[in-house]
Design a protein around this motif. Structure first.
Motif, PDB file in Angstrom:
ATOM      1  N   PRO B 133       0.890  -1.241  -0.066  1.00  0.00           N
ATOM      2  CA  PRO B 133      -0.166   0.012  -0.005  1.00  0.00           C
ATOM      3  C   PRO B 133       0.841   1.011   0.102  1.00  0.00           C
ATOM      4  CG  PRO B 133      -0.028  -1.026   2.169  1.00  0.00           C
ATOM      5  CD  PRO B 133       0.680  -1.845   1.177  1.00  0.00           C
ATOM      6  N   MET B 134       0.171   2.474  -0.511  1.00  0.00           N
ATOM      7  CA  MET B 134       1.109   3.755  -0.530  1.00  0.00           C
ATOM      8  C   MET B 134       0.247   4.716  -0.392  1.00  0.00           C
ATOM      9  SD  MET B 134       3.124   5.318  -3.730  1.00  0.00           S
ATOM     10  CE  MET B 134       1.808   4.799  -4.960  1.00  0.00           C
ATOM     11  N   LEU B 135       0.729   5.603   0.310  1.00  0.00           N
ATOM     12  CA  LEU B 135       0.080   6.878   1.083  1.00  0.00           C
ATOM     13  C   LEU B 135       0.853   8.285   0.413  1.00  0.00           C
ATOM     14  CD1 LEU B 135      -0.621   6.015   4.753  1.00  0.00           C
ATOM     15  CD2 LEU B 135      -2.410   6.596   3.160  1.00  0.00           C
ATOM     16  N   VAL B 161       4.204  -0.298   4.608  1.00  0.00           N
ATOM     17  CA  VAL B 161       3.716   0.610   3.491  1.00  0.00           C
ATOM     18  C   VAL B 161       4.741   1.536   2.997  1.00  0.00           C
ATOM     19  CG1 VAL B 161       2.285   2.715   3.974  1.00  0.00           C
ATOM     20  CG2 VAL B 161       1.702   0.442   5.342  1.00  0.00           C
ATOM     21  N   LEU B 162       4.460   2.105   1.908  1.00  0.00           N
ATOM     22  CA  LEU B 162       5.313   2.923   1.284  1.00  0.00           C
ATOM     23  C   LEU B 162       4.702   4.394   1.460  1.00  0.00           C
ATOM     24  CD1 LEU B 162       7.555   3.778  -0.755  1.00  0.00           C
ATOM     25  CD2 LEU B 162       6.155   3.144  -2.525  1.00  0.00           C
ATOM     26  N   PHE B 163       5.359   5.202   1.888  1.00  0.00           N
ATOM     27  CA  PHE B 163       4.802   6.608   2.281  1.00  0.00           C
ATOM     28  C   PHE B 163       5.787   7.509   1.215  1.00  0.00           C
ATOM     29  CE2 PHE B 163       4.329  10.492   4.707  1.00  0.00           C
ATOM     30  CZ  PHE B 163       3.159  10.358   5.114  1.00  0.00           C
ATOM     31  N   PHE B 263      -4.527   7.773  -0.613  1.00  0.00           N
ATOM     32  CA  PHE B 263      -3.986   6.239  -0.622  1.00  0.00           C
ATOM     33  C   PHE B 263      -4.143   5.919  -2.036  1.00  0.00           C
ATOM     34  CE2 PHE B 263      -4.954   1.997  -0.198  1.00  0.00           C
ATOM     35  CZ  PHE B 263      -4.318   1.349   0.857  1.00  0.00           C
ATOM     36  N   THR B 264      -2.930   5.850  -2.634  1.00  0.00           N
ATOM     37  CA  THR B 264      -2.857   5.853  -3.921  1.00  0.00           C
ATOM     38  C   THR B 264      -2.243   4.385  -4.629  1.00  0.00           C
ATOM     39  OG1 THR B 264      -0.678   6.861  -3.859  1.00  0.00           O
ATOM     40  CG2 THR B 264      -2.658   8.236  -4.585  1.00  0.00           C
ATOM     41  N   HIS B 265      -2.385   3.517  -3.588  1.00  0.00           N
ATOM     42  CA  HIS B 265      -2.096   2.035  -4.018  1.00  0.00           C
ATOM     43  C   HIS B 265      -2.471   1.158  -3.005  1.00  0.00           C
ATOM     44  CE1 HIS B 265      -0.285  -1.792  -4.936  1.00  0.00           C
ATOM     45  NE2 HIS B 265      -0.942  -1.686  -6.243  1.00  0.00           N
TER      46      HIS B 265
END
Ligand SMILES: Cc1ncc(C[n+]2csc(CCOP(=O)(O)OP(=O)(O)O)c2C)c(N)n1
Lengths: 213, 604
Positions: B133-135, B161-163, B263-265
């Motif tokens: 997931p990405m923020l 999580v990828l930030f 929340f782009t992924h």
């Protein structure tokens, strides 16, 4: 509804633009504005050109403006004003320090420091020239040049309603406080000599706004 | 309107991320410095009582350490600039399989516009590639809020999580409401650790689980609070994320509706479809690659994006307005021709100067390729030193040198390859590169420019500096001992302040037919020295000065490229600015006329 105002501060790494930006944004926040501030770190320490932006109003979205977006451009170094002039709105104000820092090609003797920058600026924008270095030296420390320019900005950008002195007090080391305050007051006087007398009685009232070369 | 109070304060995105991680109860954070990410750890390290904050020698190690911390049950964070994620990619891809115990967040700080980077990669692509997931925050308040949420997401979905941030988010300040730290319940280290043992048999099971997790995350994305619609009517719809949202908002204000994605992924398919169906035109406003746009088009939705909005360099409101509204910004027209460039330069007194001056002289006399690396010393390639040919990525100096040297040797053309690498870069990935040269019997000359600190990114400690990020003293790694342990038989340690000695040592190395190492040691001029260092590294003079009668105006001293030395065209003499000079005397050593002397004695 207060429109968003955009200030663009430019200079050379090490000139203290960061401190001024910090004081400026702190004061604006205290005065109830929404504030955004943008700076780019990186090459600044190595004598590169630096720029920071401060935007304030009721609700600010972008932290930066593009070309033609700034209401005022404050240049801590003369040539930097011209380098960034494209970012000023037509009709915007330039506050420029009459102070030169040679860049590498000039130091090497490959290029001359341009002599006509102030004339070019005056021809294209409402330009106020400040002898911030002379004023700072007179106050006793060339390094407080940045606060002189800040004082000039406060007058030029109609920010004098904010009580800046407590903000300055909380932002500089106590040992340098008096000098910084003196520099700030001198910078204000340089732009608006007609202002009612401020606590800084010692501040010289000499004419510091240079008309033209 | 926000009023200033002790609870509301101006923070940079980096500071806000640190604050968010702190409030979320992070217990361990590790990073390798890199613009624009560096201040995250520099801020977190101040929460001494609650957070262990460390510099790692490189990003892979930083992420792996954070993963270990997560396995042990603590919330953990790793931060890096975008190219650092390439270095850390190996453990990241597999951690996506294994999952986490304590929440685990990786901050990637991208640099659109290449303000201080060697490329402009858009790390959003890593999220679908790694299946995590990405923020993407769009200001400081979101940086804080999303960071807190990131830890929950990580734990709830059992995934790193990828930030993803960008320079303008990292380095611009906006108002943030501060909150209190919440210690999460201690997550006991699971007794069954096999989930972290990704042998093929288990990894296959993880692989299946990973797809199921992505499905659950995609559902979450549809209702996640960070994906929201700001409705202002159907005329124009804008899908946007990160800083581009602020630019779009600035340009279109309330004349457009926004689908603001944080929340782009995985992306919220239904939400996007629903939004698209309600608006007359759909714009996608995003910086760099068409990440959102490609996804939207894949769903068969028509939109306007990169055919109008530049796909390279930073955006700003003026660029967005021109691209979508055809509005050319009104600017002041002035004659810009007098403006002289102001390139970054090595500082006055920089220890890299004398070394590169001598190396450049030698390289002009022989057939030499100089394989550089990344750091302040990369400026050794600029005018007038011009003593660096290659620079690709951290640690590549000695390894590219090795490959090139092998081929030059095979062709028998006599070219020698010199590698130059800084101390921090040597610890980062340079050790393995040098190992390769020794193991495979190269005759490269590796020069380790040991200025006792990580200079380029602003004075961070490193394994050679003797101090940790949180200020503890620690045994400094002895570079010379490391080099000898790698099997290098020819090692010399020299000072760059003695040019004759630099020249002699380089000549010595060129005469050898085996790998050699020259450790060039002098602390960075900006480094705060302790007493011991002050005793060891002090110049004889406080500043140098030019004796005008002796100066022939030959300009030799200008060839060292020092910002304290200039040439006065009116007098035809060199000049040294006493306030800028720090007395290193490199310029004096290149003066054939003995015209540059110690400034203190000249005044006496
Ligand atoms: C993979 C990667 N991580 C981080 C950086 C950012 N970075 C550029 S130079 C540098 C430090 C170099 O330090 P050192 O090798 O000691 O040389 P100095 O600048 O002190 O001369 C760092 C961290 C980068 N370019 N690439």
């Amino acid at each position: 509804m207060r429109e968003t105002t955009s200030l663009f501060l430019v200079g050379v790494g090490g000139q203290g633009t960061v401190l001024v930006t910090a004081i400026l944004s702190k004061g604006l926040v205290a005065a109830g504005y929404d504030v955004k501030m943008a700076e780019v770190h990186g090459m600044s320490q190595r004598g590169g050109s630096v720029s920071t932006q401060v935007r304030y109003g009721d609700a600010v979205y972008s932290p930066i403006v593009g070309r033609g977006g700034a209401d005022a451009l404050v240049a801590f170094e003369t040539m930097e004003a011209l380098r960034w002039i494209e970012y000023l709105k037509p009709g915007g104000k330039v506050i420029v320090n009459d102070f030169r820092i040679a860049s590498a090609p000039i130091l090497m003797g490959q290029r001359d420091y341009p002599d006509n920058v102030l004339d070019i600026l005056k021809a294209c924008a409402d330009t106020t020239v400040i002898e911030a270095s002379d004023i700072a030296v007179e106050i006793g420390n060339p390094r407080v040049m940045n606060l002189v320019l800040f004082g000039a900005l406060v007058e030029s950008a109609a920010l004098s309603a904010i009580d800046w002195e407590p903000v300055i007090r909380s932002s500089v080391k106590p040992a340098f406080l008096e000098m910084n305050l003196a520099a700030f007051r001198a910078g204000r006087n340089a732009v608006s000599p007609g202002e009612p007398e401020r606590p800084a009685r010692k501040t010289p009232r000499k004419k510091i706004v240079k008309e033209s070369k | 309107m926000l009023m200033s109070s002790p609870k509301v304060t101006l923070l940079s995105g980096n500071e806000a991320v640190a604050q968010g991680a702190y409030e979320a109860g992070v217990v361990y954070a590790s990073a390798y410095p890199g613009t624009p990410s560096t201040e995250i750890l520099e801020t977190l390290c101040k929460f001494r009582d609650d957070v262990i904050a460390e510099w790692a020698p490189n990003e892979k190690v930083a992420f792996e350490s954070a993963l270990g911390a997560s396995i042990a049950g603590g919330r953990a964070l790793a931060a890096m600039k975008m190219v650092g994620v390439n270095v850390a990619a190996d453990p990241l891809f597999s951690a996506a399989y294994s999952g986490v115990n304590g929440g685990l967040v990786l901050v990637s700080a991208d640099d659109p516009g290449l303000h201080s980077s060697q490329n402009e990669q858009d790390n959003r692509h890593y999220a679908p590639f790694m299946k995590i997931p990405m923020l993407e925050p769009s200001d400081s308040q979101e940086s804080k809020d999303m960071m807190k949420a990131a830890f929950d997401i990580s734990e709830n979905f059992d995934t790193p999580v990828l930030f993803r941030m960008t320079t303008r988010i990292c380095h611009s300040k906006s108002l943030v409401h501060l909150g209190k730290r919440q210690e999460g319940p201690r997550r006991l280290c699971p007794l069954n650790l096999t989930k972290f043992d990704v042998v093929p048999a288990l990894a296959r099971r993880h692989r299946v689980r990973l797809e199921a997790r992505l499905k659950r995350l995609a559902e979450y994305s549809e209702t996640c609070e960070f994906n929201r619609i700001e409705w202002n009517g159907p005329k124009i719809g804008i899908v946007t994320s990160g800083i581009a949202y602020q630019y779009a908002r600035e340009v279109f204000a309330d004349t457009a509706s926004y689908l603001k994605l944080g929340f782009t992924h995985p992306l919220p398919v239904r939400l996007i479809r629903d939004f698209a169906s309600k608006v007359e035109v759909l714009y996608v406003v995003e910086e760099l690659d068409p990440y959102l746009e490609d996804f939207i088009r894949q769903q068969g939705i028509t939109c306007i994006g990169k055919e109008k909005i530049p796909r390279i360099f930073e955006l700003d409101p003026a660029i967005v307005a021109r691209a979508l509204l055809g509005r050319e910004p009104e600017t002041i027209r002035a004659d810009m021709s007098p403006v002289v460039p102001r390139p970054p330069v090595l500082c006055a007194g920089c220890p890299h100067r004398g070394f590169f001056y001598e190396l450049g002289k030698l390289a002009r006399r022989r057939s030499v390729v100089i394989s550089g690396d990344i750091g302040c010393y990369t400026l050794g390639g600029n005018e007038p030193l011009k003593a660096l040919d290659l620079c690709i990525c951290m640690g590549a100096g000695p390894s590219m040198a090795h490959g090139a040297q092998k081929v030059f040797n095979k062709f028998g053309d006599g070219t020698r390859v010199v590698a130059t690498i800084g101390d921090s870069t040597f610890f980062h990935t340079g050790i393995a590169s040098l190992m390769n040269a020794v193991y495979n019997k190269s005759n490269t000359i590796t020069c380790i420019l040991d200025n006792r600190i990580t200079g380029m990114t602003g004075q961070q400690d490193n394994p050679g500096s003797g101090t940790t990020l949180q200020g503890e003293s620690t045994p400094p790694i002895d570079i010379e001992a490391v080099v000898r342990a790698l099997g290098v038989r020819h090692v010399r340690v020299i000072s760059p302040m003695d040019l004759t000695h630099v020249q002699e040592t380089l000549t010595w190395a060129f005469d050898l037919d085996e790998a050699s190492v020259i450790i060039v040691r002098w602390p960075c001029v900006l480094k705060k020295l302790d007493r011991e260092e002050r005793d060891e590294y002090t110049h004889k003079a406080k500043f140098m000065t030019v004796v005008e009668e002796h100066c022939s105006g030959c300009r030799m001293c200008l060839n060292v490229g020092c910002p304290a030395v200039s040439f006065d065209r009116a007098t035809g003499k060199a000049r040294i600015d006493p306030n800028a000079c720090n007395g290193c005397s490199v310029c004096a050593q290149v003066c054939k006329w003995s015209a540059v002397v110690n400034g203190d004695s000249a005044n006496a």
